[in-house]
Design an enzyme around this catalytic site. Structure first.
Site, PDB file in Angstrom:
ATOM      1  N   ASP A 267       0.823  -1.213   0.000  1.00 54.40           N
ATOM      2  CA  ASP A 267       0.000   0.000   0.000  1.00 54.40           C
ATOM      3  C   ASP A 267       0.857   1.263   0.000  1.00 54.40           C
ATOM      4  O   ASP A 267       0.425   2.312  -0.484  1.00 54.40           O
ATOM      5  CB  ASP A 267      -0.918   0.021   1.225  1.00 54.40           C
ATOM      6  CG  ASP A 267      -1.999  -1.044   1.154  1.00 54.40           C
ATOM      7  OD1 ASP A 267      -1.899  -1.930   0.289  1.00 54.40           O
ATOM      8  OD2 ASP A 267      -2.941  -0.998   1.975  1.00 54.40           O
TER       9      ASP A 267
ATOM     10  N   GLU B  27      -5.067  -3.440  -7.667  1.00 51.24           N
ATOM     11  CA  GLU B  27      -6.101  -4.176  -6.948  1.00 51.24           C
ATOM     12  C   GLU B  27      -7.391  -3.376  -6.968  1.00 51.24           C
ATOM     13  O   GLU B  27      -7.398  -2.169  -6.762  1.00 51.24           O
ATOM     14  CB  GLU B  27      -5.675  -4.501  -5.514  1.00 51.24           C
ATOM     15  CG  GLU B  27      -5.212  -3.323  -4.683  1.00 51.24           C
ATOM     16  CD  GLU B  27      -4.745  -3.745  -3.301  1.00 51.24           C
ATOM     17  OE1 GLU B  27      -3.688  -4.403  -3.212  1.00 51.24           O
ATOM     18  OE2 GLU B  27      -5.452  -3.427  -2.319  1.00 51.24           O
TER      19      GLU B  27
END
Length: 599
Positions: free
Chosen positions: A141, A211
């Site tokens: 992330d 994603e």
């Protein structure tokens, strides 16, 4: 001194490249050929067990859906996994995990830094000889701080890692490697199909989405009945029941239940009255959402450069984030993905109503014709249009071949159908059916979150629930029967049989696993199935299953050439179903159910 150490492995020669496009998007190449990355996120076994029989089945499903990449986040899997990926011609996109110690760099001690760098070296050493290795993400992330990143890059140089490295799965900029050229903008929850066609907004079809996806994907009826106590199948709270929510995300988290999915479902398709009614509508909504995402990214290549569906699979039976169920039951989203990723594919941009021909092959495509049909919800023909498809389609291309105008839809019902029927050069036909609404889904972009963009108003598909009942006939080697509602006793029998099959899979390991590593799967059993709609009404969203006659259990894994199909009055369709293991002689049957079949 003599030989100190030897190492033997299979090697696949290939060259992986990566650049930033003129728009700043990460573009990968294989042997100097551009490739649109179409993948999904891998979920390992819940207890991190390695199953050398189940892995080939799942990776064959990846190929069956037309995907080319599997992303692994922190759970690196066995050598057998990568050997199978190599043999099947799939790409792996591994990297470190988010939301755990791998991302808590300020808390790292000197010992943890040493362990992290040793882990980096060992994993890259293991992966570098695999043809499937596409790149490695040393951040997820977030990008690591420069001091840690330098260690990672030094480790990669030490082991002569030959492929691209990405500092994170999100849109960040490294002082050493520059822009990642990817985005992690979501969504992770339901959005309407038109979302994916928005111009350069969040997760829509531009750049490389590492994603994201339509999110929720409630289980099939058979699976739901297996894992849910009968008194919770359908309650006053419906999908917000605590037992339903147990099959969603973190109970304290954003994805703790189906609150972002059920209200749109009921606004668009009508309030669900029973468990079966809810789940049939959920399968329809999952199909349209997953198909739209992959079609949008395919149609925008190479302004779009990659999309990773979140996720491929789930470690336990779940109502969110998967393209097939842990039992290997393929739901509607599986076939929607496979439809969108057909090698040569006619698709409708549901925002502009333009029709495109997408060739995902690296050879010329041969097409005889593409015809667009518009039907009312009753199946009555409204218009027909021969589209201007070229006889020869350029490799790896997208070609505009027509438009469905307002005049073509002048007399449609509020919910209507568009069919794209393409005849290929060899005479075979592919059909792509859309159900559409005159009233559009309107996105509330200004209130978007990382997990979804809600609608300020919804499309109207409610006419589908009032469609006239229509049976179909199924002709196959086995006698076809209509799928009946399961009893709890029957569901538990299925569960026991599934456990027995799992045990048998381990006992039969050997030959099938070796076949996977060799890069081929054989189908000792294939059944040709003819489905016919005798009319007079349209038969919508017909689902076919191959079951054991004596028990009613599904044969899994199963490979259908198409499924969840729609038939016009008097129309027939030929479909094949294949198994990796032949069933007992004459102890199988094809069963069917549809959106508007009689109960």
């Amino acid at each position: 001194a003599g030989i100190v150490e030897t190492y033997s492995t299979k090697v696949g020669w290939r060259k992986i490249g990566s650049t930033l496009t003129e728009h700043g998007h990460r573009l990968f190449t294989v042997n100097d050929q551009r490739i649109l990355i179409r993948g999904a996120g891998w979920s390992p076994d819940l207890l991190l067990r390695s199953d050398d029989t189940n892995i080939p089945h799942q990776l064959q499903y990846v190929k069956a859906m037309g995907l080319n990449t599997v992303r692994l986040e922190g759970k690196m899997e066995s050598d057998f996994f990568y050997n199978t990926m190599d043999a099947l011609g799939l790409l792996a996109l591994p990297g470190w995990c988010c939301c755990d110690a791998w991302q808590h760099w300020p808390d790292w001690t000197e010992t943890q830094v040493d362990i992290a760098m040793a882990s980096m070296r060992s994993q890259l050493l293991r992966l570098r000889s695999h043809a499937s290795a596409l790149a490695f993400m040393y951040g997820s992330d977030e990008s690591p701080p420069p001091s840690i990143e330098k260690h990672f890059l030094d480790a990669a140089r030490e082991v002569q890692w030959p492929n691209p490295l990405l500092a994170s799965a999100s849109d960040t900029k490294s002082p050493y490697t520059g822009s990642t050229g990817v985005k992690m903008s979501g969504p992770y929850s339901w959005v309407p199909p038109v979302y994916w066609y928005a111009h350069e907004k969040l997760g829509s079809a531009f750049g490389f989405l590492t994603e994201g996806g339509p999110g929720e994907n409630p289980m099939t009826l058979q699976s739901m009945m297996l894992v849910t106590p009968e008194d919770h199948w359908w309650t006053a709270n419906k999908s917000m029941d605590a037992i339903w929510s147990y099959r969603c995300g973190n109970p304290q988290g954003v994805f703790r239940n189906l609150r972002f999915f059920t209200p749109p479902l009921e606004a668009r398709y009508g309030a669900a009255e029973t468990l079966a009614d809810y789940l049939r509508k959920a399968q329809v909504m999952a199909y349209e959402g997953h198909r739209a995402m992959f079609e949008a990214y395919n149609g925008a290549k190479y302004f779009s450069t990659g999309v990773i569906q979140w996720m491929l699979n789930s470690a336990t039976p779940s109502h969110i984030w998967h393209l097939y169920e842990p039992s290997l039951m393929p739901p509607a989203a599986f076939f929607a993905t496979a439809k969108a990723n057909e090698p040569l594919h006619a698709q409708l941009n549901i925002s502009s109503m333009d029709v495109y021909l997408v060739n995902s092959l690296y050879v010329l495509g041969k097409v005889q014709s593409v015809t667009a049909y518009v039907f009312n919800v009753t199946g009555k023909l409204v218009s027909t249009q021969a589209l201007s498809a070229p006889a020869t389609v350029l490799p790896d291309s997208v070609t505009l071949i027509g438009h469905i105008s307002e005049a073509d839809r002048a007399t449609v019902t509020p919910t209507y159908f568009v069919r794209l029927a393409m005849t290929l050069g060899d005479g075979s036909e592919t059909i792509n059916d859309y159900w559409l609404s005159i009233k559009p889904d309107v996105l509330d972009w200004k209130n978007s979150t990382f997990y979804n963009t809600a609608c300020s108003s919804y499309g109207d598909f409610s006419l589908l629930q009032w469609m006239s009942s229509q049976s179909v006939s199924v002709d196959a080697a086995a006698t076809a029967v209509l799928a009946r509602p399961l009893t709890r006793h029957h569901a538990l029998r299925m569960q026991a049989a599934a456990a027995a099959r799992h045990h048998q899979f381990h006992e039969h390991l050997g030959s099938e696993a070796q076949s996977a590593e060799a890069g081929s799967f054989t189908f000792p059993f294939q059944l040709d199935v003819s489905v016919y709609n005798p009319g007079p009404n349209l038969a919508f969203f017909i689902r076919l299953r191959l079951v054991q006659r004596s028990s009613g259990n599904d044969f899994l894994p199963v490979f259908w050439s198409d499924n969840y199909i729609t038939l016009l009055p008097q129309e027939s369709r030929n479909i094949t179903v294949s198994l990796l293991t032949a069933p007992p002689t004459d102890d199988y049957a094809v069963v069917w159910e549809s959106f508007n079949a009689p109960s």
